[in-house]
Design a protein around this motif. Structure first.
Motif, PDB file in Angstrom:
ATOM      1  N   THR A 131      -2.731  -5.681  -1.140  1.00  0.00           N
ATOM      2  CA  THR A 131      -2.620  -5.305   0.273  1.00  0.00           C
ATOM      3  C   THR A 131      -3.521  -6.179   1.133  1.00  0.00           C
ATOM      4  OG1 THR A 131      -2.113  -3.025  -0.367  1.00  0.00           O
ATOM      5  CG2 THR A 131      -2.853  -3.393   1.890  1.00  0.00           C
ATOM      6  N   ARG A 140      -3.246  -2.993  -6.490  1.00  0.00           N
ATOM      7  CA  ARG A 140      -2.565  -2.618  -5.236  1.00  0.00           C
ATOM      8  C   ARG A 140      -3.451  -2.885  -4.030  1.00  0.00           C
ATOM      9  NH1 ARG A 140       2.774  -2.241  -4.975  1.00  0.00           N
ATOM     10  NH2 ARG A 140       3.559  -1.308  -6.848  1.00  0.00           N
ATOM     11  N   VAL A 141      -4.712  -2.519  -4.113  1.00  0.00           N
ATOM     12  CA  VAL A 141      -5.636  -2.729  -2.988  1.00  0.00           C
ATOM     13  C   VAL A 141      -5.831  -4.220  -2.740  1.00  0.00           C
ATOM     14  CG1 VAL A 141      -8.016  -2.409  -2.231  1.00  0.00           C
ATOM     15  CG2 VAL A 141      -6.776  -0.497  -3.243  1.00  0.00           C
ATOM     16  N   LEU A 188       1.026   3.241  -3.205  1.00  0.00           N
ATOM     17  CA  LEU A 188      -0.070   4.118  -3.609  1.00  0.00           C
ATOM     18  C   LEU A 188       0.278   5.585  -3.377  1.00  0.00           C
ATOM     19  CD1 LEU A 188      -3.073   2.066  -2.212  1.00  0.00           C
ATOM     20  CD2 LEU A 188      -2.564   2.485  -4.613  1.00  0.00           C
ATOM     21  N   TRP A 237       0.812  -1.218   0.000  1.00  0.00           N
ATOM     22  CA  TRP A 237       0.000   0.000   0.000  1.00  0.00           C
ATOM     23  C   TRP A 237       0.840   1.261   0.000  1.00  0.00           C
ATOM     24  CZ3 TRP A 237       0.769   3.477   3.793  1.00  0.00           C
ATOM     25  CH2 TRP A 237       1.133   3.033   5.067  1.00  0.00           C
TER      26      TRP A 237
END
Length: 172
Positions: free
Chosen positions: A153, A149-150, A83, A80
């Motif tokens: 994570t 990415r989310v 980001l 994360w």
């Protein structure tokens, strides 16, 4: 003289499979080992499978061990933090915490390689704007980047191993 026409033979239709394909309705018991008996073809095709031919159940593969100690913070953070900081965050985590924790190093490497691949894709998309197809990728790649990415994570926080799709692994 009345002659009869020869008997007519019609080939079987596609809806009518040969009888050798049909299985018996009731399963048959496996033959008991004993004196050899002459082989006679079964009435409806092959016999029911013997016990040794039945499907075998295999246990699921072992899962990754749960995150412990500092890994609970740094494994998800290696995904994360990109980001906010793009490639710099995973690189710093790789050079600091990744030196002493192999699992953090593995996730930081994967995150850094994904970041490099993403920026290479953005460069190709910007070059593709000359033929107008690049504008589509300039919109879709950042949306895909945030979604992956989310998801990474979330998976990393659950202790799963994360592999980004279509990632060129340059840093090892």
């Amino acid at each position: 003289m009345d002659q009869q026409p020869p008997p007519r033979w019609d080939p079987p239709s596609a809806w009518d499979p040969p009888t050798a394909w049909k299985r018996p309705v009731e399963p048959q018991a496996a033959p008991s080992p004993g004196p050899a008996q002459p082989a006679s073809p079964p009435a409806y095709g092959w016999p029911a499978p013997a016990a040794s031919e039945l499907p075998v159940w295999y246990p699921p593969p072992p899962s990754d061990p749960p995150l412990v100690g500092r890994e609970r913070t740094w494994v998800p953070a290696s995904h994360w933090v990109a980001l906010v900081t793009t490639w710099l965050g995973p690189f710093v985590i790789l050079m600091t915490v990744g030196e002493s924790h192999p699992r953090v190093r593995e996730h930081a490497l994967e995150s850094l390689n994904f970041e490099i691949t993403f920026w290479f894709g953005m460069l190709l998309a910007s070059l593709g704007t000359f033929v107008l197809v690049g504008y589509v990728f300039l919109v879709l790649l950042p949306i895909l980047w945030v979604m992956l990415r989310v998801l990474a994570t979330i998976d990393a926080a659950a202790g799963k191993k994360v592999r980004y799709p279509l990632t060129v692994r340059l840093v090892r």
